[in-house]
Design a protein around this motif. Structure first.
Motif, PDB file in Angstrom:
ATOM      1  N   GLN A   1       9.351  -2.670  -3.250  1.00  0.00           N
ATOM      2  CA  GLN A   1       8.305  -2.208  -2.341  1.00  0.00           C
ATOM      3  C   GLN A   1       8.739  -0.951  -1.589  1.00  0.00           C
ATOM      4  N   ARG A   2       9.950  -0.989  -1.064  1.00  0.00           N
ATOM      5  CA  ARG A   2      10.452   0.181  -0.323  1.00  0.00           C
ATOM      6  C   ARG A   2      10.608   1.388  -1.244  1.00  0.00           C
ATOM      7  N   SER A   3      11.144   1.152  -2.427  1.00  0.00           N
ATOM      8  CA  SER A   3      11.346   2.235  -3.393  1.00  0.00           C
ATOM      9  C   SER A   3      10.022   2.880  -3.783  1.00  0.00           C
ATOM     10  N   LEU A   4       9.031   2.051  -4.104  1.00  0.00           N
ATOM     11  CA  LEU A   4       7.730   2.578  -4.504  1.00  0.00           C
ATOM     12  C   LEU A   4       7.018   3.240  -3.334  1.00  0.00           C
ATOM     13  N   GLY A   5       7.288   2.766  -2.126  1.00  0.00           N
ATOM     14  CA  GLY A   5       6.711   3.415  -0.958  1.00  0.00           C
ATOM     15  C   GLY A   5       7.190   4.851  -0.826  1.00  0.00           C
ATOM     16  N   GLN A   6       8.465   5.079  -1.102  1.00  0.00           N
ATOM     17  CA  GLN A   6       9.007   6.439  -1.069  1.00  0.00           C
ATOM     18  C   GLN A   6       8.394   7.309  -2.158  1.00  0.00           C
ATOM     19  N   LEU A   7       8.274   6.741  -3.349  1.00  0.00           N
ATOM     20  CA  LEU A   7       7.669   7.491  -4.451  1.00  0.00           C
ATOM     21  C   LEU A   7       6.210   7.808  -4.159  1.00  0.00           C
ATOM     22  N   ARG A   8       5.498   6.842  -3.593  1.00  0.00           N
ATOM     23  CA  ARG A   8       4.086   7.047  -3.265  1.00  0.00           C
ATOM     24  C   ARG A   8       3.926   8.182  -2.250  1.00  0.00           C
ATOM     25  N   GLU A   9       4.779   8.179  -1.230  1.00  0.00           N
ATOM     26  CA  GLU A   9       4.717   9.222  -0.196  1.00  0.00           C
ATOM     27  C   GLU A   9       5.025  10.592  -0.783  1.00  0.00           C
ATOM     28  N   TRP A  10       6.017  10.674  -1.635  1.00  0.00           N
ATOM     29  CA  TRP A  10       6.390  11.942  -2.275  1.00  0.00           C
ATOM     30  C   TRP A  10       5.248  12.468  -3.135  1.00  0.00           C
ATOM     31  N   LEU A  11       4.712  11.596  -3.991  1.00  0.00           N
ATOM     32  CA  LEU A  11       3.643  12.008  -4.893  1.00  0.00           C
ATOM     33  C   LEU A  11       2.392  12.407  -4.121  1.00  0.00           C
TER      34      LEU A  11
ATOM     35  N   GLY B   1      -5.016  -0.057  -3.655  1.00  0.00           N
ATOM     36  CA  GLY B   1      -4.361  -1.211  -4.276  1.00  0.00           C
ATOM     37  C   GLY B   1      -4.565  -1.316  -5.769  1.00  0.00           C
ATOM     38  N   SER B   2      -4.943  -0.216  -6.416  1.00  0.00           N
ATOM     39  CA  SER B   2      -5.133  -0.235  -7.870  1.00  0.00           C
ATOM     40  C   SER B   2      -3.850  -0.692  -8.553  1.00  0.00           C
ATOM     41  N   PRO B   3      -3.931  -1.666  -9.449  1.00  0.00           N
ATOM     42  CA  PRO B   3      -2.717  -2.239 -10.037  1.00  0.00           C
ATOM     43  C   PRO B   3      -2.124  -1.383 -11.147  1.00  0.00           C
ATOM     44  N   ILE B   4      -0.812  -1.414 -11.264  1.00  0.00           N
ATOM     45  CA  ILE B   4      -0.159  -0.901 -12.466  1.00  0.00           C
ATOM     46  C   ILE B   4      -0.572  -1.815 -13.606  1.00  0.00           C
ATOM     47  N   TYR B   5      -1.118  -1.258 -14.673  1.00  0.00           N
ATOM     48  CA  TYR B   5      -1.597  -2.077 -15.791  1.00  0.00           C
ATOM     49  C   TYR B   5      -0.782  -1.744 -17.038  1.00  0.00           C
ATOM     50  N   ASP B   6       0.338  -2.451 -17.219  1.00  0.00           N
ATOM     51  CA  ASP B   6       1.147  -2.278 -18.419  1.00  0.00           C
ATOM     52  C   ASP B   6       0.992  -3.506 -19.311  1.00  0.00           C
TER      53      ASP B   6
ATOM     54  N   LEU C   1     -10.488 -11.810  -4.910  1.00  0.00           N
ATOM     55  CA  LEU C   1      -9.689 -13.035  -4.989  1.00  0.00           C
ATOM     56  C   LEU C   1      -8.779 -13.149  -3.770  1.00  0.00           C
ATOM     57  N   LEU C   2      -8.144 -12.047  -3.391  1.00  0.00           N
ATOM     58  CA  LEU C   2      -7.262 -12.070  -2.240  1.00  0.00           C
ATOM     59  C   LEU C   2      -8.049 -12.150  -0.932  1.00  0.00           C
ATOM     60  N   GLU C   3      -9.247 -11.590  -0.926  1.00  0.00           N
ATOM     61  CA  GLU C   3     -10.077 -11.644   0.275  1.00  0.00           C
ATOM     62  C   GLU C   3     -10.539 -13.065   0.603  1.00  0.00           C
TER      63      GLU C   3
ATOM     64  N   HIS D   1       2.884  -9.718   3.148  1.00  0.00           N
ATOM     65  CA  HIS D   1       3.288  -8.429   2.573  1.00  0.00           C
ATOM     66  C   HIS D   1       2.499  -7.251   3.135  1.00  0.00           C
ATOM     67  N   GLY D   2       1.511  -7.527   4.005  1.00  0.00           N
ATOM     68  CA  GLY D   2       0.796  -6.433   4.628  1.00  0.00           C
ATOM     69  C   GLY D   2      -0.698  -6.477   4.399  1.00  0.00           C
ATOM     70  N   ALA D   3      -1.320  -5.297   4.459  1.00  0.00           N
ATOM     71  CA  ALA D   3      -2.763  -5.179   4.281  1.00  0.00           C
ATOM     72  C   ALA D   3      -3.155  -5.418   2.823  1.00  0.00           C
ATOM     73  N   LEU D   4      -4.456  -5.378   2.557  1.00  0.00           N
ATOM     74  CA  LEU D   4      -4.968  -5.729   1.228  1.00  0.00           C
ATOM     75  C   LEU D   4      -4.326  -4.932   0.095  1.00  0.00           C
ATOM     76  N   PRO D   5      -4.152  -3.599   0.207  1.00  0.00           N
ATOM     77  CA  PRO D   5      -3.525  -2.871  -0.910  1.00  0.00           C
ATOM     78  C   PRO D   5      -2.127  -3.394  -1.242  1.00  0.00           C
ATOM     79  N   ALA D   6      -1.318  -3.691  -0.226  1.00  0.00           N
ATOM     80  CA  ALA D   6       0.029  -4.220  -0.467  1.00  0.00           C
ATOM     81  C   ALA D   6      -0.037  -5.603  -1.099  1.00  0.00           C
ATOM     82  N   ARG D   7      -1.008  -6.405  -0.679  1.00  0.00           N
ATOM     83  CA  ARG D   7      -1.196  -7.729  -1.270  1.00  0.00           C
ATOM     84  C   ARG D   7      -1.610  -7.616  -2.742  1.00  0.00           C
ATOM     85  N   CYS D   8      -2.449  -6.629  -3.024  1.00  0.00           N
ATOM     86  CA  CYS D   8      -2.860  -6.402  -4.424  1.00  0.00           C
ATOM     87  C   CYS D   8      -1.642  -6.103  -5.296  1.00  0.00           C
ATOM     88  N   HIS D   9      -0.721  -5.290  -4.779  1.00  0.00           N
ATOM     89  CA  HIS D   9       0.468  -4.953  -5.566  1.00  0.00           C
ATOM     90  C   HIS D   9       1.403  -6.148  -5.705  1.00  0.00           C
TER      91      HIS D   9
END
Length: 485
Positions: A79-89, A175-180, A255-257, A265-273
């Motif tokens: 979560q912390r790692s992706l938060g840094q990447l998200r902020e950079w991008l 909160g769009s999911p990574i879809y692999d 579903l989460l709502e 884990h936080g607000a809805l977007p973080a819960r989605c992830h």
């Protein structure tokens, strides 16, 4: 179709309700082999979907703007790692800083252990279009907007793969999911279980796509008795994949709502992830659901399925010749698309259209992404050697190969398998048997197909010498790469 229309469909409503009722009571047997991403492997019996996240494992590392390593393995670290990447991008894209946006994207791919999108990202950045393209896609893929799925079409979605889904998900704030392949496999399996219990009528509405694993894991619900087969990433369009990422997000949000899952884990977007990360763990191998896999009915069926499932058998082609053909085609004014090249190839060479199509195996985005290359790049790739490898990988130096979790980069993996087989064994029979015993192929014929492509690609890029033995470049490029079946 818009969000409200999608969620109002009776089957979608029923699926969301089924997930809310059943996910807390389902049990899972997580069985991960030891790998670069999960050192030591993982064995855990879990009851309840929320509890899966406690066992999240993805060992990854990337370089920040100061060239410092950012490492992660658990979900909290990730979560912390992706938060840094998200902020950079996000910062780079908002500023229109093409080089920073490119570097952020490349580090996201590095975190994810995928590299297929690298040439595409370099092309957009070189044209000054990367930030604008990502911004456009962000609007089309947002879970909270008034966007329509039909706007994700062949024109708007230029590329989509296991790397780009990560980039688009990180840029999205809703909160769009990574879809692999793992996420697709898990949600597809849950939907398959739902359909087995649903009393409604009609054909299945939700055909969640997935892709093959690089090992022997099962990622297609259709491999189980009464399971619904998942469309494979290799057979669907880019825009189709992108639409399924949005649909999955539309399902996760309501579903989460209606539940309190992952509230810590936080607000809805973080819960989605967090939800997506749990799917990711379950999708490693669908046998964790406890289903009964089907028994292969014939050797022929096994051979036909290998190219899309557990082995490393490519579609047969002569790589070094077909890229020369493509360069000739382009020099003669040919268009940069697959259909035009197949037309030309089947006309100018004594082969059928079907054969011409199979010859394009290495051209896909999952391999070398060759159709959109400039003539200058193509000339370097066709010339081969170390410089040709750099051009093929869109890198200044041949950075060490990353063997990820998806069944992609088959051509280069086949070079690795072939080189190691020639190192270990002195006869053709012994090499074939070693490949069969490792599970990289299922029959003698398919093992030979693998070896033929490995030799061809390996020699072209000077990864293998005239005797098909690994060169110093091979050892440099494939260092730290280990294969499992």
């Amino acid at each position: 179709m818009k969000r409200e229309q999608f969620l109002a469909q009776p089957e979608v409503e029923s699926f969301v309700a089924w997930l809310a009722a059943n996910l807390p009571t389902l049990t899972f047997k997580l069985r991960f082999k030891s790998s670069k991403f999960v050192p030591g492997g993982l064995q855990a019996d879990v009851r309840g979907f929320e509890q899966v996240l406690k066992h999240y494992r993805w060992k990854a590392s990337w370089q920040d703007t100061n060239q410092s390593s950012v490492d992660s393995q658990t979900w909290a670290e990730t979560q912390r790692s992706l938060g840094q990447l998200r902020e950079w991008l996000t910062s780079a894209v908002n500023l229109g800083d093409e080089q920073q946006a490119l570097q952020a994207c490349l580090q996201i791919l590095r975190w994810g252990g995928v590299r297929g999108a690298i040439p595409f990202l370099h092309r957009l950045a070189a044209k000054g279009e990367l930030s604008s393209y990502l911004q456009k896609m962000a609007g089309l893929m947002s879970l909270d907007g008034d966007n329509d799925l039909n706007d994700l079409d062949a024109i708007s979605v230029e590329r989509f793969d296991a790397g780009l889904t990560k980039i688009h998900a990180l840029l999205d704030a809703s909160g769009s999911p990574i879809y692999d392949s793992r996420v697709g496999a898990a949600i597809g399996m849950l939907y398959s279980l739902f359909r087995q219990q649903w009393t409604g009528i009609g054909k299945p509405l939700l055909a969640f796509p997935s892709g093959g694993a690089r090992g022997s894991q099962i990622r297609n619900p259709g491999a189980f008795l009464n399971g619904l087969a998942a469309p494979q990433f290799t057979s669907i369009s880019y825009e189709t994949w992108a639409r399924w990422q949005v649909r999955l997000g539309w399902i996760i949000q309501p579903l989460l709502e209606r539940t309190g899952w992952f509230a810590e884990h936080g607000a809805l977007p973080a819960r989605c992830h967090a939800f997506e990360a749990s799917l990711f763990m379950l999708g490693y191998d669908l046998r964790c659901f406890g289903g009964t896999p089907k028994v292969a009915v014939s050797v022929v069926a096994k051979q036909e399925s290998e190219r899309d499932s557990t082995g490393w058998v490519p579609t047969g082609n002569t790589f070094n010749q077909v890229i020369k053909d493509y360069l000739e085609f382009r020099r003669n004014g040919g268009q940069q698309d697959k259909a035009s090249f197949i037309d030309w190839l089947s006309t100018h060479r004594p082969i059928s259209r079907t054969t011409a199509q199979s010859y394009c195996f290495a051209f896909s985005m999952q391999e070398f992404d060759l159709f959109d290359r400039s003539l200058k790049e193509l000339e370097r790739i066709v010339a081969g050697g170390k410089d040709g490898l750099c051009a093929a990988l869109s890198s200044e130096v041949p950075e060490p190969f990353t063997l990820g979790d998806e069944r992609i980069s088959v051509c280069l993996v086949d070079v690795l398998i072939t080189g190691r087989a020639y190192q270990r064994e002195t006869t053709g029979r012994a090499r074939v048997e070693s490949i069969l015993s490792a599970g990289y192929a299922g029959t003698e014929n398919t093992a030979n197909t693998l070896l033929a492509l490995g030799r061809n690609v390996g020699k072209h890029f000077d990864l293998l010498d005239a005797k098909h033995l690994p060169t110093p470049l091979f050892e440099q490029f494939f260092r730290d790469c280990t294969l499992d079946a």
